[in-house]
Design a protein around this motif. Structure first.
Motif, PDB file in Angstrom:
ATOM      1  N   ALA A 343       0.796  -1.226   0.000  1.00 41.63           N
ATOM      2  CA  ALA A 343       0.000   0.000   0.000  1.00 41.63           C
ATOM      3  C   ALA A 343       0.832   1.281   0.000  1.00 41.63           C
ATOM      4  O   ALA A 343       0.495   2.239  -0.689  1.00 41.63           O
ATOM      5  N   GLN A 344       1.891   1.334   0.764  1.00 44.88           N
ATOM      6  CA  GLN A 344       2.620   2.617   0.854  1.00 44.88           C
ATOM      7  C   GLN A 344       3.595   2.799  -0.302  1.00 44.88           C
ATOM      8  O   GLN A 344       4.209   3.861  -0.421  1.00 44.88           O
ATOM      9  N   THR A 345       3.732   1.839  -1.122  1.00 44.61           N
ATOM     10  CA  THR A 345       4.611   1.841  -2.311  1.00 44.61           C
ATOM     11  C   THR A 345       5.975   2.439  -1.990  1.00 44.61           C
ATOM     12  O   THR A 345       6.680   1.899  -1.133  1.00 44.61           O
ATOM     13  N   VAL A 346       6.342   3.539  -2.623  1.00 44.28           N
ATOM     14  CA  VAL A 346       7.719   4.044  -2.484  1.00 44.28           C
ATOM     15  C   VAL A 346       7.827   5.235  -1.540  1.00 44.28           C
ATOM     16  O   VAL A 346       8.849   5.927  -1.520  1.00 44.28           O
ATOM     17  N   TYR A 347       6.796   5.481  -0.779  1.00 40.85           N
ATOM     18  CA  TYR A 347       6.790   6.712   0.000  1.00 40.85           C
ATOM     19  C   TYR A 347       6.987   6.448   1.495  1.00 40.85           C
ATOM     20  O   TYR A 347       6.527   5.434   2.032  1.00 40.85           O
ATOM     21  N   ALA A 348       7.639   7.398   2.128  1.00 38.96           N
ATOM     22  CA  ALA A 348       7.812   7.367   3.578  1.00 38.96           C
ATOM     23  C   ALA A 348       6.528   7.944   4.170  1.00 38.96           C
ATOM     24  O   ALA A 348       6.324   9.159   4.137  1.00 38.96           O
ATOM     25  N   ILE A 349       5.669   7.072   4.626  1.00 38.51           N
ATOM     26  CA  ILE A 349       4.371   7.496   5.135  1.00 38.51           C
ATOM     27  C   ILE A 349       4.313   7.138   6.615  1.00 38.51           C
ATOM     28  O   ILE A 349       4.479   5.964   6.968  1.00 38.51           O
ATOM     29  N   PRO A 350       4.086   8.110   7.485  1.00 35.48           N
ATOM     30  CA  PRO A 350       4.147   7.816   8.922  1.00 35.48           C
ATOM     31  C   PRO A 350       3.131   6.766   9.377  1.00 35.48           C
ATOM     32  O   PRO A 350       3.456   5.914  10.188  1.00 35.48           O
ATOM     33  N   ALA A 460       4.327   8.333 -13.083  1.00 33.96           N
ATOM     34  CA  ALA A 460       3.985   7.391 -12.022  1.00 33.96           C
ATOM     35  C   ALA A 460       5.260   6.731 -11.532  1.00 33.96           C
ATOM     36  O   ALA A 460       6.150   6.409 -12.332  1.00 33.96           O
ATOM     37  N   TYR A 461       5.358   6.562 -10.230  1.00 33.52           N
ATOM     38  CA  TYR A 461       6.482   5.791  -9.678  1.00 33.52           C
ATOM     39  C   TYR A 461       5.918   4.503  -9.105  1.00 33.52           C
ATOM     40  O   TYR A 461       5.025   4.525  -8.264  1.00 33.52           O
ATOM     41  N   TYR A 462       6.420   3.391  -9.592  1.00 34.73           N
ATOM     42  CA  TYR A 462       5.900   2.107  -9.115  1.00 34.73           C
ATOM     43  C   TYR A 462       6.947   1.348  -8.340  1.00 34.73           C
ATOM     44  O   TYR A 462       8.146   1.597  -8.456  1.00 34.73           O
ATOM     45  N   ILE A 463       6.455   0.428  -7.552  1.00 36.22           N
ATOM     46  CA  ILE A 463       7.325  -0.595  -6.955  1.00 36.22           C
ATOM     47  C   ILE A 463       6.558  -1.896  -7.019  1.00 36.22           C
ATOM     48  O   ILE A 463       5.322  -1.899  -7.064  1.00 36.22           O
TER      49      ILE A 463
END
Lengths: 775, 290
Positions: A343-350, A460-463
């Motif tokens: 779900a959070q893919t490539v992002y730093a999500i708190p 789009a940035y995917y992982i």
């Protein structure tokens, strides 16, 4: 070295396949061949009151007719899920289903198999199948997850209230709620990730033959996983040792996940050949494939993102419904669970709070389709990022840059306990932005507008999480010194026949022409798990490396014996065993030949030179990348023209650049198909399939795609010995959001902020009309 | 494939005789792009297959006293490669190019496309806009009718079971007439037309529309002419505004349906747009020749 790792070696299999010398399952016709035709359910939901086979049995050429009652009488089982949430440690048991090989008492989707007719010829079987009279009591049907969870909806299973098999939730709901309370900005999107089907170039098909002498049955099948087919049929349908069944897959023309599981027809031909003791072949038409293949995606989501005033993400929240169709079979829960896990893919999500329900409906089962859950996760995240960027007036590249997980934060543990071992997301994005001539966009946009077309661009940035389970690879030299790769993985279009020899040639210094490749026969390959989840290079490639290492270690001992040195003094490099500090040396081929010497070998070395390698992807690898597309849209008709597509992918170390680029191109093609064209449509009341042929299930052709620009940013994976990340699915994962975001960019000036998939010309035209009305 | 008798006559007369002897149990085999598929996959097999590919009258593209004659067995690929068609009627090349894929175009014939008579056929609109005539042979001899009369309904032409389509004739005065064809489908090739459109007119003295023709496909039970739009244009000055107006009038003449493929509202919009664009395309062709 021309054949070395990383070289763009052309495919060994292509001359064979392109000149019609491939052997697909329908090319196999056996002596005394009989033909099978399936009688499918013509309704989406109902009770089978009776099946009258009398007229059909009397039809010319008919050899055998079987129904669900016969399967019950013979004690045959059904197909269940490979795993349910409770099997992987989640304490919420779901409603578990068993898909019968022929319907028993009830049909739950259009195209469910009701009877099998076997005749001397395919046409006789077809004619007789039309004479099988099935009397149904039709029940109301439900085709969408949104309708199915409502009170009062038709129930697919009485035991699953509101048609829900299970609900899953990951993350921290309270923390997320608090983050949303305090957020400077929140963004919302509603998404329907459309229902798709693979339409592999070679349809499914099977042919089984019973050998009266040995009592063994051989099944030829178009599959991604021959050993898996054997395990499932032996274990769950026929309840017998696997030695009774041999499964062979020759050339397989594509699978995309759809051929990853086992189908009723495969059990039916095995069952039938044992009954009539003649080979029984089943070949579907395209319409049968569209109706009876397992399908993909079909997720409905409400998603939200909370951000602070600077655009830093505070929290992600979404709630989804996954339409799993009428049965949960095989790897059906992979897309359901993987969309949550990524779900959070490539992002730093708190903080995150994501959930979904697996919802039964009266349509065919949903199983992995190229990407399987990752496209859903990435599509949600990228649509949220893009929407947030525009709402907040922040450049979409900049917003992503603020939130991407930094390269120096690796290894990075996500909220769902994935460990990203490596990745340079920011650098990869910058490389893609540069390659896409981001700064030249405004000029191109002006030119398009002068021609009556809007232009938009989408980033789009995917992982992707790739590689799963363990596998086994073998290297066997023969007395002549040539080597055979025995693969547990299964190439159904990926080009393993090219790439594995390329690697072995590099590692062992053996000429690629002297390397043979074997796969797909349970009698020739002692064990394997096939190919799916982009696993072959990670698991198979790593296992192959270990097999090569074993060859080298054994080879040193043989070489030491022959050259009368200590094994510790033997060095191996460039295909040669050298006694350190001397000019004494033997080639790999010579050592292999020695290993088969008829006499004089030390007993502790055994006979022959073989290596077996195993590797388990205890942690998946995480290929990732940035895709940028540019579209033009006809201002009058709403038609989208995909004008440019640039991809920069990090697949770790690339073994064959030509094939890796091919995977990106094909994947992008499928992702574009989902964004613009492909859509399985069922009549909401009757559950009848509307898109029942290629006239209406529309896939992109080469001329619908631009010439793609593909680059790599090779960041070695640290969780396997060869540094590779899966290459098979990223193209599909990244392309869909890149195209839809570009369309929205083009239409934003006209007041359009959302568009459903596929973004057909009419839907765009309608969105424009609606925006005009609302303005 | 089930058993059937196969005959391959070499003259129009013997085709007609074969039909007379075997209809209604006979089917004509031309390019076979529809029929062979049916034979393989449906149980409704004809008893006799009459292969017309050997009949010389059914082949060839040539100028005659009456106009451009195109045999019914001429394939879409032959049309695309024909020098005279490329030069005089490039719209026919465009229309042929939108039929199926390369393999379909190599086998599929113009006659086959017309006799199948589906509303979305790609060959119909251009020919209708060129006032094409068709020659039909039957037991009572040959007759010639307009293509418009030939189309009766969806999958229904005026051919009797014992008749056969011999050739298609573009009247002399229309060979070279500025014409334009456009197809709108979901993708570039091998797609069902949501709308097919063709427009044709001569440029009269004073830059006026002379003998304007507008033909539309996939928006009514058969491929149709938009005669009110044509009447509006006749004698008017060639302007963008008049082209657009003709498009709006054409919309009032069609009978589109709403189905899961497209709504009638959208099909109407497309007809307005593509009528105008076809008129503009034909005019551009005229100007490029001048």
């Amino acid at each position: 070295m021309q054949h070395g790792i990383g070289q763009p070696v052309t495919r060994t299999e292509d001359p064979r396949l392109l000149t019609g010398r491939g052997i697909y399952v329908d090319d196999i016709t056996l002596p005394n061949q009989a033909y099978a035709v399936i009688v499918y359910s013509t309704i989406a939901h109902g009770i089978i009151k009776s099946i009258d086979t009398e007229a059909a049995s009397a039809a010319p050429g008919v050899l055998l007719i079987l129904t669900g009652e016969d399967a019950k009488a013979d004690g045959l089982g059904g197909f269940g899920p490979a795993f349910m949430p409770e099997d992987v440690g989640i304490p919420v048991p779901g409603h578990r289903t068993s898909r019968p090989i022929l319907a028993q008492g009830k049909v739950r989707h259009l195209g469910e198999r009701v009877a099998l007719v076997v005749a001397e010829t395919a046409h006789q079987a077809m004619d007789a199948a039309e004479l099988v009279e099935v009397d149904y009591e039709t029940l109301p049907a439900v085709t969408t997850a949104v309708e199915a969870v409502k009170d009062g909806a038709p129930q697919v299973y009485d035991e699953a209230a509101n048609n829900t098999s299970f609900a899953l939730r990951m993350g921290n709901g309270e923390a997320v709620a608090a983050a949303f309370e305090s957020a400077a900005h929140t963004t919302k999107v509603s998404i329907y990730n459309n229902r798709l089907t693979a339409n592999s170039m070679e349809p499914r098909g099977s042919n089984a033959t019973y050998d009266r002498a040995s009592g063994e049955t051989t099944l030829y099948v178009s599959t991604q996983n021959p050993h898996g087919v054997r395990e499932e049929l032996s274990g769950h349908i026929f309840h017998e040792p696997e030695t009774k069944l041999r499964v062979i897959a020759r050339d397989v023309g594509g699978g995309f996940g759809m051929k990853g599981g086992v189908y009723p027809e495969e059990a039916l031909v095995v069952w039938a050949t044992r009954k009539i003791q003649r080979p029984v072949k089943w070949t579907p038409s395209r319409t049968e494939s569209l109706m009876s293949d397992d399908q993909g995606r079909d997720q409905t989501v409400e998603a939200e993102l909370a951000l602070d005033a600077d655009g830093k993400i505070l929290a992600l929240r979404w709630a989804a419904l996954n339409n799993v169709g009428a049965y949960i079979v095989g790897a059906a829960n992979v897309p359901v669970m993987f969309s949550l896990r990524l779900a959070q893919t490539v992002y730093a999500i708190p903080e995150i709070d994501v959930g979904t329900k697996a919802v039964f409906t009266n349509v065919p089962p949903t199983t992995p389709y190229r990407g399987a859950g990752r496209p859903e996760a990435v599509y949600i995240m990228e649509r949220l990022m893009d929407t947030a960027a525009h709402e907040m007036g922040i450049d979409p590249v900049e917003l992503r840059r603020k939130n991407l997980i930094a390269a120096d934060a690796m290894p990075f543990t996500t909220h769902t306990h994935y460990v990203y071992d490596s990745g340079e997301f920011d650098a990869t994005m910058s490389q893609c932005v540069a390659a896409a001539d981001w700064d030249g966009f405004e000029k191109r946009k002006a030119e398009s507008e002068a021609n009556g077309r809007w232009r938009g661009r989408g980033l789009a940035y995917y992982i992707d999480d790739t590689g799963i389970f363990n596998d086994r690879m073998e290297l066997r030299f023969d007395p002549s010194g040539s080597v055979t790769i025995v693969a547990g993985t299964f190439s159904h279009g990926q080009g393993h026949e090219t790439t594995y020899p390329q690697m072995v040639s590099d590692w062992l210094g053996v000429d690629a022409d002297n390397i043979r490749f074997i796969q797909g026969d349970t009698a020739a390959v002692s064990f394997g798990r096939g190919s799916y989840a982009s696993r072959s290079m990670i698991v198979g490639g790593s296992a192959l490396r270990y097999a090569a290492d074993e060859i080298i270690e054994k080879g040193k001992k043989f070489a030491a014996h022959v050259m009368e040195a200590s094994p510790a003094d033997i060095e191996f490099a460039d295909g040669k065993f050298v006694v350190a500090g001397t000019d004494k040396q033997m080639s790999m081929t010579e050592v292999a030949q020695w290993a088969y010497h008829p006499a004089g070998l030390p007993p502790e070395l055994g006979i022959g030179l073989e290596g077996v390698g195993g590797f388990a992807a205890t942690s998946p690898s995480f290929p990732n990348g940035c895709h940028i597309s540019e579209v033009e849209i006809d201002q009058e008709t709403g038609k989208v023209y995909l004008d440019r597509f640039v991809a920069v992918d990090d697949m770790g170390i690339v073994m064959n650049t030509l094939l890796a680029h091919g995977q990106v191109q094909g994947g992008v093609g499928q992702g574009v198909g989902q964004a613009l064209l492909e859509d399985l449509q069922y009549d909401p009341d009757s559950g009848q399939l509307l898109t029942g042929s290629f006239l209406d299930y529309c896939m992109p052709r080469a001329d619908d795609l631009p010439s793609m620009e593909i680059e790599m940013n090779e960041v070695p994976c640290t969780s396997n010995p060869i540094g590779v990340k899966g290459a098979g699915e990223g193209g599909t994962v990244g392309a869909t959001p890149a195209v839809i975001i570009a369309i929205l960019d083009a239409l934003r000036s006209e007041g359009v902020n959302d568009i459903p998939m596929p973004a057909t010309p009419e839907r765009i035209w309608q969105a424009l009309a609606d925006a005009k009305k609302a303005a | 494939m089930r058993a059937f008798d196969y005959i391959a006559p070499d003259s129009t007369e013997s085709v007609v005789a074969a039909l007379a002897a075997h209809s209604p149990n006979a089917r004509l085999l031309g390019g076979g792009t529809d029929l062979i598929v049916d034979l393989k996959h449906t149980s409704n097999t004809p008893k006799v297959l009459v292969d017309v590919s050997q009949v010389e009258d059914f082949h060839g593209i040539e100028m005659t006293d009456r106009g451009l004659r195109i045999g019914s067995m001429v394939t879409h690929t032959e049309i695309m490669k024909s020098e005279i068609i490329q030069k005089e009627l490039p719209a026919m090349v465009d229309a042929a190019h939108t039929v199926g894929a390369v393999q379909t175009r190599n086998l599929g014939t113009l006659g086959g496309n017309l006799v199948t008579c589906v509303p979305s056929m790609d060959s119909g609109p251009t020919l209708l806009a060129l006032d094409a005539l068709v020659t039909i042979a039957g037991p009572k001899g040959s007759r010639q009718i307009t293509l418009e009369e030939f189309f009766v309904g969806p999958r229904k032409t005026c051919l009797e079971p014992d008749e056969v389509l011999v050739d298609i004739i573009i009247p002399k005065e229309n060979v070279g007439k500025p014409t334009h064809f456009l197809k709108f489908g979901l993708r570039k090739g091998q797609a069902l037309a949501l709308v097919n459109a063709a427009a044709s007119f001569h440029v009269g003295d004073g830059n006026i529309f002379s003998a304007p023709r507008i033909a539309l496909g996939a928006v009514a039970p058969v491929v149709m002419r938009a005669t009110k739009a044509e009447d509006f244009l006749a004698g008017k000055e060639i302007t963008e505004a008049n082209m657009a107006e003709a498009g709006e009038i054409a919309v009032t003449e069609i009978k589109p349906i709403t189905d899961f493929r497209a709504s009638k509202e959208y099909r109407r919009e497309l007809v307005a747009v593509f009528t105008r664009r076809c008129l503009a395309g034909a005019y551009a062709l005229h100007q490029s020749r001048a």
